[in-house]
Every structure is written in structure tokens, then in C-alpha cells.
Scaffold this active site. Structure first.
Site, PDB file in Angstrom:
ATOM      1  N   SER A 182       1.085  -1.305   0.160  1.00 46.74           N
ATOM      2  CA  SER A 182       0.123   0.128   0.263  1.00 46.74           C
ATOM      3  C   SER A 182       0.805   1.134   0.259  1.00 46.74           C
ATOM      4  O   SER A 182       0.509   2.388  -0.039  1.00 46.74           O
ATOM      5  CB  SER A 182      -0.916  -0.422   1.344  1.00 46.74           C
ATOM      6  OG  SER A 182       0.167   0.795   2.096  1.00 46.74           O
ATOM      7  N   HIS A 200      -2.897  -3.585  -5.899  1.00 46.46           N
ATOM      8  CA  HIS A 200      -3.365  -3.206  -3.946  1.00 46.46           C
ATOM      9  C   HIS A 200      -5.012  -3.445  -3.860  1.00 46.46           C
ATOM     10  O   HIS A 200      -5.718  -2.264  -4.658  1.00 46.46           O
ATOM     11  CB  HIS A 200      -2.675  -1.883  -3.580  1.00 46.46           C
ATOM     12  CG  HIS A 200      -2.955  -1.369  -2.436  1.00 46.46           C
ATOM     13  ND1 HIS A 200      -3.850   0.138  -2.403  1.00 46.46           N
ATOM     14  CD2 HIS A 200      -3.099  -1.433  -1.690  1.00 46.46           C
ATOM     15  CE1 HIS A 200      -3.749   0.637  -1.486  1.00 46.46           C
ATOM     16  NE2 HIS A 200      -3.613  -0.844  -0.411  1.00 46.46           N
ATOM     17  N   ASN A 229      -3.811   6.537  -1.253  1.00 44.05           N
ATOM     18  CA  ASN A 229      -3.415   6.718  -0.064  1.00 44.05           C
ATOM     19  C   ASN A 229      -2.609   8.038  -0.134  1.00 44.05           C
ATOM     20  O   ASN A 229      -2.063   8.756   1.003  1.00 44.05           O
ATOM     21  CB  ASN A 229      -2.643   5.722   0.412  1.00 44.05           C
ATOM     22  CG  ASN A 229      -3.161   5.092   1.126  1.00 44.05           C
ATOM     23  OD1 ASN A 229      -3.796   5.234   2.179  1.00 44.05           O
ATOM     24  ND2 ASN A 229      -2.945   3.176   0.918  1.00 44.05           N
ATOM     25  N   GLU A 242      -6.240  -1.357  -7.016  1.00 44.12           N
ATOM     26  CA  GLU A 242      -4.608   0.036  -7.751  1.00 44.12           C
ATOM     27  C   GLU A 242      -4.252  -0.653  -8.764  1.00 44.12           C
ATOM     28  O   GLU A 242      -3.518  -1.555  -8.027  1.00 44.12           O
ATOM     29  CB  GLU A 242      -3.895   0.643  -6.498  1.00 44.12           C
ATOM     30  CG  GLU A 242      -4.806   2.057  -6.077  1.00 44.12           C
ATOM     31  CD  GLU A 242      -4.383   2.361  -4.929  1.00 44.12           C
ATOM     32  OE1 GLU A 242      -5.061   4.269  -5.136  1.00 44.12           O
ATOM     33  OE2 GLU A 242      -3.916   2.179  -3.796  1.00 44.12           O
TER      34      GLU A 242
END
Length: 513
Positions: free
Chosen positions: A122, A143, A193, A155
Site C-alpha cells: 500500500s 493493491h 493514500n 489499484e
């Protein structure tokens, strides 16, 4: 591009919560899945978790008993890495340490020379992980989001050497598995993120300024702006150690760019071991008998018989309609030059925040009795609204403004006079970060918006939300925040500025000649 055939075996390395969730997804899609862990007990726990999930789906009528049995039969536990040699796809879901992942993938490259290699990291660079491989083009990021069996987003992360065809096949595979995949380049935080950092940062900054309690600020973002959770209840759920570490990692990876600067408040919670739900204490207490504090709603104020609307309200026009539906007479008049649209209740003005404090704006517009209200998800249906009153206002000003907004059906939360209030500044910053991600080629506008809706359950994609608010308004909010704080974190993305000047939407890819 075609997905990985179901005749190909999928291997998952790591039988923890994430690894077992990915194994469940692949097994339900029809693949034989080899679930590897060095610890046999971890594998037992992982298989048991999958079994409970499948049983739950059967009980809910979302899976028939025969498919449940077939899915369970496709799971093959192993503690031997060599048993993965015939896998067509190997997905790593182990500890977030670069050296450990590099060592593992170097070994996998030898053991399974034909397999697609994928990391569920991540935060770590796919380019860095692949740098030790003889054929780094075989490696990509895949991900998943926790819990992997329920969250839709995946992802697909391309490192510098990742073969485009491999990324395309992983995209097609994730889609065939029932997921919503997005492409992203291997940069700090990938899409989610990275773009999500302002959601936490702005809430923490407003809290640090003493604008309101965590419970009140959470209500503003949850019940007003429409996010599934407010920033404080969400960080309690994630764990402050985890959330702080991600922020610190993105901050460091971006060479100290203050857009990503960690919060001292959150650092104190980490130092105190108040990590949130898992430790029984974060911003809120979670022990036996603990009760969540209630938001500090404003007391009911007298409703006005009539108000005057000056200028065109644009995005907050439904607020005016709610007043009229509630029996408040709305008279209409022209707005003075240089003054934004507002409601007038006698000498008191109510206006949508533009990023200035109410006090600063009252000076600029020559009106002491000024109250500003915040952005909400939908002015027609949202039920909670934040507002702030100028420090120059007379004592009755707040009562007049509160009575008007309450007459429109809002539960009102008074914030101290912070610039941009909370929802407006947060959404503007999310859109700004999303625009920067598009500009530097992290992802397309559509993938940024899809990632934030599927990966974090945002009520709207931040780029599309900015288009709805108006890019000029978003740029103005950011400009006023920059002027107030003098912090470069509030600088407007060059892409946002260009799209505003060109009159083009932020949520659409730029046309190419």
C-alpha cells in the site's frame, strides 16, 4: 486485454486478513488458490476466516451451498514456497518492509519463472521492489483494500519497468474478479493514500485551532458533507499508528512537502498508545460502557418571518427553496457590487464560505454582522450544517442567522471562526491533491474519482465535486487559505488553475491534438 484464465493457479503469500481476503476473491472467481504462509497456524486462521465469510454469504442468500463448497475446495494451503512453481499469478501480501519483499520476489523469480508477480503493498515503491529482479517487467502492484472480499477497488500499480501488457492483464483480471480496477503509477501513496491525506489533515488542523469538538467536526463531515465517517472516528478505526505512519511515509517520500505534513495531535495519540478502537481509546473511548460524545448542536433560535436573498445563490439555491417550503418569505434584491450572494436578515448577512474567516470577510465587505455557512453534500437533502460568526458581530447576529438556517431544516453546529470552515476547505484540498495527481501522471481524472469513491466510499469523486462547486470557487478558497496561513500546502495545483482559465472540467481528461 484478456484476464488470467481460471485454469491458471493463483498463489497468495501471506495468510493474514489481507492475504486470506485476496485468496477468497480469487477462489470465488474460479481459480485454484495456493495460500502460503510459513506459519501453519496462520494458514489455519486464514482458511477459517474464509470459511466464516463464505458461510455468512450462504446465510444471506448471496452464495449457494454448492458454490460455497466449490470455492472452499479450491483453497490449497502450503508452507512450501516451491509449491508455487506452477502458479500463473503470485500475489504477495506480507509485511511492509522493502528488503523483505525484495528478497521474496527474487526467490519467486527463480522458483516460478513464468508467473506474473504482484505485490499488494500500500505504500512501497513497485520500482524499488522490482529493482533486484532480472526481469522487473514481470512485477506490478495489485493493491486491494481491506477487507479485500468486500471492497471494490483495486489499484493496478506500474513501476518504471512494468510491462504495459502485464498491467493491462491484471486490470482485466481484477475486473473479471468483480472488482473496480484503476491504473496508477508507482508514486508515494499511489492514488488513494495520496489524495486522501487532506481528509485527515484538514480535520486535524481545524481541531488544533479549537474550532469544535471531534464529535461535532465528525458530524459536519459525516452528516453534512456526506462522508461515511468523520476524520476522527475514521482514524480511530484505521488505527493512529497506521494512519500516522502512512502520512509520515508520504511526507518523507515527497521530500517534506508540507501538503503532507503529519499532525502533532495524532503523534501525541501514538506516543500515548491511544491508537483507536484496537486499544480502546483514541479520540473516543471504546471500553465497556463507553459512550460516544454527542455533537454540540446549536440551541434552537427564533425563526424569521422573512429574509432577503441578494444575488444568485448558485450551488446553495436549494437552501433558499427549503426556507420557502418551510413558510419563510424570501424577498429578492440585487447584490451590491463586490459582495457575494447572501441572505439578509435585517442587518445580518449569511453567506457560503469562500475560504476567508468571517472576521476577515466582514472587514473586506464592510458588514460586521456576518455569518458564514459551510459546504454540504447536497443543500436540498443534507441535515447538518456548520457555520461561524464574525468576531466583529453584534450579540444578536448569531441568533438571527441560526434561526434562519434551522428554519431550513438544518441541525446547526457552530465552529469557531476558522477559514474555510471544515467541509469546504477539505473538499477543495481533496480536489487540489487529485488535480496534482492527474497533472504528474499518477492516474487519469476518471481513475482518481473512481478510486476515491470505491476505495474510501467518498460521496462524490473529488474532481467531479470541484466541477460541481465551480473551479473558480475552489481556487478562491485555496487562495484565501494560502493568504491566511502562509503555508504552501494551500497552493493551487497548476492543472486546477489551467482548467479554471480554460473553462474546462477538472474531472475529464484534457483533449489532445
Amino acid at each position: 486485454m484478456k484476464p488470467l484464465p481460471t485454469t491458471e493457479t493463483v498463489a497468495v503469500i501471506g495468510a493474514g486478513a489481507m492475504g486470506s481476503g485476496i485468496a477468497q476473491v480469487a477462489a470465488r472467481a474460479g481459480h485454484t488458490v495456493r495460500l502460503f504462509d510459513m506459519n501453519p497456524e496462520a494458514i489455519e486462521r486464514g482458511i477459517a476466516s474464509i470459511t466464516r465469510n463464505l458461510d455468512f454469504l450462504v446465510e444471506r442468500g448471496k452464495l449457494d451451498a454448492a458454490e460455497r463448497e466449490a470455492t472452499a475446495a479450491r483453497l490449497v494451503p502450503t508452507t512450501r514456497l516451491e509449491a508455487l512453481a506452477d502458479a500463473g499469478l503470485i500475489i504477495e501480501a506480507i509485511v511492509e518492509k522493502l528488503e523483505v519483499k525484495q528478497t521474496l520476489f527474487a526467490e519467486l523469480e527463480r522458483i516460478a519463472p513464468q508467473a506474473i508477480l504482484a505485490s499488494n503493498t500500500s505504500s512501497l515503491s513497485i520500482t524499488a521492489i522490482g529493482s533486484v529482479l532480472r526481469a522487473p517487467e514481470r512485477l506490478a502492484g495489485l493493491h486491494f483494500f481491506n477487507p479485500a472480499d468486500r471492497m471494490r477497488l483495486v489499484e493496478i500499480v506500474s513501476g518504471l519497468a512494468t510491462a504495459p501488457a502485464l498491467a493491462g492483464q491484471l486490470f482485466a483480471t481484477a475486473k473479471a474478479w468483480g472488482k473496480d480496477p484503476v491504473h496508477t503509477r508507482s508514486t508515494p501513496g499511489f492514488i488513494v493514500n495520496r489524495v486522501a491525506r487532506p481528509f485527515y489533515a484538514e480535520g486535524l488542523k481545524v481541531l488544533a485551532e479549537g474550532a469544535a469538538s471531534p464529535a461535532s467536526l465528525d458530524a459536519v463531515m459525516r452528516d453534512g458533507a456526506g462522508f461515511p465517517m468523520g476524520p476522527f472516528e475514521l482514524t480511530d478505526l484505521i488505527g493512529h499508528d497506521v494512519n500516522y505512519a502512512v502520512t509520515a511515509s508520504v511526507f518523507e517520500a515527497n521530500y517534506g512537502d508540507d501538503r503532507f505534513i503529519p499532525s502533532l495531535i495524532q503523534h501525541e495519540l501514538v506516543l500515548a498508545g491511544r491508537l483507536g478502537r484496537k486499544r480502546g481509546q483514541g479520540f473516543y473511548a471504546y471500553g465497556e460502557g463507553a459512550q460516544r460524545p454527542a455533537p454540540d448542536y446549536a440551541e434552537q433560535a427564533p425563526r424569521p418571518a422573512a429574509v432577503t436573498l441578494r444575488g444568485a445563490p448558485e450551488i446553495w439555491a436549494p437552501l433558499v427553496a427549503r426556507l420557502e417550503a418551510a413558510g419563510v418569505r424570501v424577498e429578492r434584491a440585487a447584490c451590491p457590487d463586490g459582495v457575494a450572494a447572501h441572505l439578509a436578515v435585517g442587518p445580518v448577512r449569511l453567506a457560503l464560505t469562500d475560504g476567508r474567516t468571517a472576521t476577515r470577510r466582514s472587514v473586506d465587505e464592510g458588514c460586521d454582522d456576518l455569518v458564514l455557512f459551510d459546504l454540504v453534500k447536497d443543500f436540498a437533502t443534507s441535515d447538518t450544517l456548520a457555520a461561524a460568526v464574525s468576531d466583529r458581530a453584534s450579540a444578536p447576529a448569531w441568533q438571527a442567522a441560526a434561526g434562519t438556517l434551522q428554519a431550513a431544516g438544518f441541525k446547526l453546529i457552530q465552529l469557531d471562526d476558522v477559514p474555510g470552515l471544515l467541509a469546504m476547505r477539505t473538499v477543495a484540498m481533496l480536489a487540489n491533491e487529485g488535480a496534482d495527481a492527474v497533472m504528474v501522471g499518477v492516474a487519469s481524472p476518471g481513475d482518481v474519482d473512481l478510486a476515491m469513491q470505491r476505495g474510501t466510499n467518498y460521496p462524490k469523486g473529488p474532481l467531479a465535486w470541484a466541477d460541481e462547486i465551480g473551479l473558480a470557487r475552489v481556487a478562491t478558497v485555496l487562495g484565501h487559505l494560502l493568504a491566511h496561513y502562509g503555508e504552501s500546502r494551500y497552493r493551487a495545483s497548476p492543472l486546477l488553475q489551467r482548467r479554471q482559465l480554460a473553462g474546462r472540467p477538472l474531472s475529464q481528461a484534457a483533449p489532445r491534438a
